[in-house]
Design an enzyme around this catalytic site. Structure first.
Site, PDB file in Angstrom:
ATOM      1  N   ASP A  41       9.720   4.534  17.365  1.00  0.00           N
ATOM      2  CA  ASP A  41       9.821   5.597  18.356  1.00  0.00           C
ATOM      3  C   ASP A  41       9.284   5.129  19.701  1.00  0.00           C
ATOM      4  O   ASP A  41       8.525   4.172  19.782  1.00  0.00           O
ATOM      5  CB  ASP A  41       9.087   6.849  17.886  1.00  0.00           C
ATOM      6  CG  ASP A  41       7.618   6.580  17.567  1.00  0.00           C
ATOM      7  OD1 ASP A  41       7.298   5.497  17.047  1.00  0.00           O
ATOM      8  OD2 ASP A  41       6.787   7.440  17.835  1.00  0.00           O
ATOM      9  N   GLU A  82       3.530   7.206  14.911  1.00  0.00           N
ATOM     10  CA  GLU A  82       2.229   6.686  14.496  1.00  0.00           C
ATOM     11  C   GLU A  82       1.081   7.357  15.240  1.00  0.00           C
ATOM     12  O   GLU A  82      -0.032   7.421  14.737  1.00  0.00           O
ATOM     13  CB  GLU A  82       2.174   5.167  14.656  1.00  0.00           C
ATOM     14  CG  GLU A  82       1.942   4.636  16.051  1.00  0.00           C
ATOM     15  CD  GLU A  82       3.136   4.787  16.982  1.00  0.00           C
ATOM     16  OE1 GLU A  82       2.948   4.558  18.181  1.00  0.00           O
ATOM     17  OE2 GLU A  82       4.246   5.134  16.542  1.00  0.00           O
TER      18      GLU A  82
END
Length: 83
Positions: free
Chosen positions: A13, A78
């Protein structure tokens, strides 16, 4: 006799806004600086980490080079776990 196992990890991402990225290159040669235009992020996070891992794997497989056992772990979001 155990073969080494190597775990490679990176995240897929990117932070918004990542559409319309306009990199600005200043200087030349070893004095070159690449930055964002200021309207968006540069967007290297973490594309600059995933690309060399995948390229190394492709070259290793194509050229049948010796390598350890490899595990690729690609994550998203994350930062959520850091809160």
């Amino acid at each position: 006799h155990h073969k080494l196992t190597l775990i490679m990890t990176g995240h897929m991402d990117v932070v918004p806004p990542c559409l319309g990225i306009v990199p600005v290159v200043e200087g030349e040669g070893d004095n070159r600086l690449i930055r964002s235009s200021g309207a968006t992020v540069l967007g290297a996070d973490d594309k600059s980490g995933l690309a060399p891992m995948l390229e190394a794997l492709e070259v290793s497989l194509t050229e049948n080079r010796p390598r350890p056992n490899l595990i690729f772990l690609f994550t998203t979001q994350e930062e959520v776990m850091l809160q």
